[in-house]
Scaffold this motif. Structure first.
Motif, PDB file in Angstrom:
ATOM      1  N   ASP A 140       0.830  -1.207   0.000  1.00 59.25           N
ATOM      2  CA  ASP A 140       0.000   0.000   0.000  1.00 59.25           C
ATOM      3  C   ASP A 140       0.863   1.256   0.000  1.00 59.25           C
ATOM      4  O   ASP A 140       0.562   2.229  -0.702  1.00 59.25           O
ATOM      5  CB  ASP A 140      -0.922  -0.001   1.235  1.00 59.25           C
ATOM      6  N   LEU A 141       1.930   1.234   0.789  1.00 63.03           N
ATOM      7  CA  LEU A 141       2.823   2.395   0.832  1.00 63.03           C
ATOM      8  C   LEU A 141       3.488   2.621  -0.524  1.00 63.03           C
ATOM      9  O   LEU A 141       3.653   3.766  -0.957  1.00 63.03           O
ATOM     10  CB  LEU A 141       3.878   2.192   1.917  1.00 63.03           C
ATOM     11  N   ALA A 142       3.851   1.534  -1.194  1.00 60.26           N
ATOM     12  CA  ALA A 142       4.448   1.667  -2.527  1.00 60.26           C
ATOM     13  C   ALA A 142       3.446   2.272  -3.504  1.00 60.26           C
ATOM     14  O   ALA A 142       3.803   3.116  -4.333  1.00 60.26           O
ATOM     15  CB  ALA A 142       4.939   0.310  -3.022  1.00 60.26           C
ATOM     16  N   ARG A 143       2.214   1.861  -3.435  1.00 57.43           N
ATOM     17  CA  ARG A 143       1.195   2.399  -4.332  1.00 57.43           C
ATOM     18  C   ARG A 143       0.953   3.880  -4.095  1.00 57.43           C
ATOM     19  O   ARG A 143       0.617   4.622  -5.012  1.00 57.43           O
ATOM     20  CB  ARG A 143      -0.121   1.642  -4.127  1.00 57.43           C
ATOM     21  N   LEU A 144       1.154   4.301  -2.848  1.00 57.18           N
ATOM     22  CA  LEU A 144       0.966   5.714  -2.507  1.00 57.18           C
ATOM     23  C   LEU A 144       2.221   6.538  -2.780  1.00 57.18           C
ATOM     24  O   LEU A 144       2.243   7.735  -2.522  1.00 57.18           O
ATOM     25  CB  LEU A 144       0.560   5.837  -1.036  1.00 57.18           C
ATOM     26  N   GLY A 145       3.277   5.887  -3.274  1.00 56.99           N
ATOM     27  CA  GLY A 145       4.516   6.600  -3.577  1.00 56.99           C
ATOM     28  C   GLY A 145       5.368   6.857  -2.358  1.00 56.99           C
ATOM     29  O   GLY A 145       6.328   7.639  -2.426  1.00 56.99           O
ATOM     30  N   ALA A 146       5.037   6.203  -1.233  1.00 58.52           N
ATOM     31  CA  ALA A 146       5.773   6.422   0.001  1.00 58.52           C
ATOM     32  C   ALA A 146       6.858   5.376   0.233  1.00 58.52           C
ATOM     33  O   ALA A 146       7.540   5.395   1.259  1.00 58.52           O
ATOM     34  CB  ALA A 146       4.810   6.422   1.190  1.00 58.52           C
ATOM     35  N   LEU A 147       7.018   4.460  -0.722  1.00 57.88           N
ATOM     36  CA  LEU A 147       8.009   3.405  -0.621  1.00 57.88           C
ATOM     37  C   LEU A 147       8.381   2.983  -2.038  1.00 57.88           C
ATOM     38  O   LEU A 147       7.530   2.969  -2.924  1.00 57.88           O
ATOM     39  CB  LEU A 147       7.433   2.213   0.155  1.00 57.88           C
ATOM     40  N   ALA A 148       9.637   2.630  -2.240  1.00 59.13           N
ATOM     41  CA  ALA A 148      10.077   2.183  -3.566  1.00 59.13           C
ATOM     42  C   ALA A 148       9.370   0.876  -3.926  1.00 59.13           C
ATOM     43  O   ALA A 148       9.220  -0.002  -3.069  1.00 59.13           O
ATOM     44  CB  ALA A 148      11.584   1.981  -3.580  1.00 59.13           C
ATOM     45  N   PRO A 149       8.935   0.711  -5.183  1.00 60.22           N
ATOM     46  CA  PRO A 149       8.225  -0.511  -5.588  1.00 60.22           C
ATOM     47  C   PRO A 149       8.987  -1.799  -5.299  1.00 60.22           C
ATOM     48  O   PRO A 149       8.384  -2.812  -4.954  1.00 60.22           O
ATOM     49  CB  PRO A 149       8.021  -0.315  -7.095  1.00 60.22           C
TER      50      PRO A 149
END
Length: 311
Positions: free
Chosen positions: A89-98
């Motif tokens: 979820d964090l990756a989808r929000l741009g808050a974590l690298a994919p």
């Protein structure tokens, strides 16, 4: 996204009941109610990670990115192994690298929960046929290379319940499997097809093996939970004997490198796979577009590869 469904208790009956209401509201796409109920749970049990995750996912659906990221990060702080899968979820929000989205802890929890219904759900609901496609491709690859459809030591990466071993039964001098999920391994053990089963991460497992000891390495729909495949290609090449085979399936995408899809799985590009195979010393024997499973009745695009150790 796929999520482990096991429910834990806060130790407070009121909080547990509100959390169940929040889950129901989320499933019905009433995200405002789910977020409100999750906040009530957090007031009663602030360290209950599933409620923080529920608040984060509900807030994300409502477009409240700041609240979503804060709640999801707090859930991750409470449970760093990420059995809840909030890193996706964090990756989808741009808050974590994919490439940091999926962890061993998440995959282990997901498949421990999935194990009792795994085979039936895959083969019936998802029309899954990854092992069947790999076995067929290996037959064709052996014919092309003018070798018998017989293998020495075979390493089954992400072996799950043993579906790949069932397809290869009688064709391998020995077969060993590795998987992160102990419950999946319990299912694999019951097949009586494996000479050994190992619990652990597959690259670490390969790294522990002797150079040139294997004749075949297989990975059926396992790399969908891995971003960069460089380490596994490198280790597969190292453990294979000269002219040994490496067969696997992946989900496909039309661009470069890899991407994290909406289904919380990684998809890999054709040029990435071809380039990696060449760099790591493999000859491409078979490279085909396939679909190993369906999603809501629609075939999921993928690639089927058989490589041969060339150097």
């Amino acid at each position: 996204m796929p999520q482990p469904s096991n429910v834990r208790s806060t130790g407070d009956f009121r909080a547990d009941r509100r959390y169940e209401y929040a889950r129901a509201a989320f499933d019905e796409r009433d995200f405002e109610a789910a977020a409100d109920l999750a906040r009530q749970v957090i007031e009663l049990a602030p360290d209950f990670a599933p409620a923080q995750a529920m608040l984060g996912r509900s807030a994300a659906e409502l477009g409240s990115q700041e609240e979503a990221v804060e709640a999801l990060r707090w859930a991750l702080t409470l449970e760093p192994e990420d059995a809840l899968g909030v890193r996706v979820d964090l990756a989808r929000l741009g808050a974590l690298a994919p490439d940091e989205a999926i962890t061993d802890g998440y995959v282990r929890a997901l498949f421990d929960d999935y194990a009792p219904k795994f085979d039936q759900h895959l083969t019936k609901s998802l029309a899954y046929r990854g092992p069947e496609l790999i076995a067929d491709a290996l037959r064709r690859a052996c014919s092309q290379r003018m070798r018998d459809y017989r293998f020495g030591l075979t390493l089954d990466l992400g072996c799950g319940t043993g579906l790949m071993a069932q397809q290869l039964a009688g064709s391998c001098a020995a077969i060993e499997g590795v998987d992160l999920s102990p419950r999946m391994l319990e299912k694999a053990e019951k097949t009586k097809l494996y000479d050994a089963l190992h619990e652990g991460e597959l690259v670490t497992f390969l790294n522990s093996r002797r150079m040139g000891e294997a004749d075949l390495v297989v990975a059926a729909d396992v790399f969908v939970y891995m971003a960069a495949l460089d380490p596994v290609f490198r280790e597969a090449h190292r453990v294979l004997e000269h002219e040994g085979l490496f067969a696997f399936t992946v989900q496909a995408h039309g661009g470069e490198g890899f991407v994290l899809g909406e289904d919380a799985r990684y998809a890999h590009g054709e040029s990435y796979l071809r380039g990696l195979a060449e760099r790591e010393g493999f000859t491409l024997v078979i490279f085909e577009r396939v679909s190993t499973r369906e999603d809501r009745g629609v075939p999921v695009p993928g690639f089927l590869c058989v490589l041969q150790r060339a150097s």
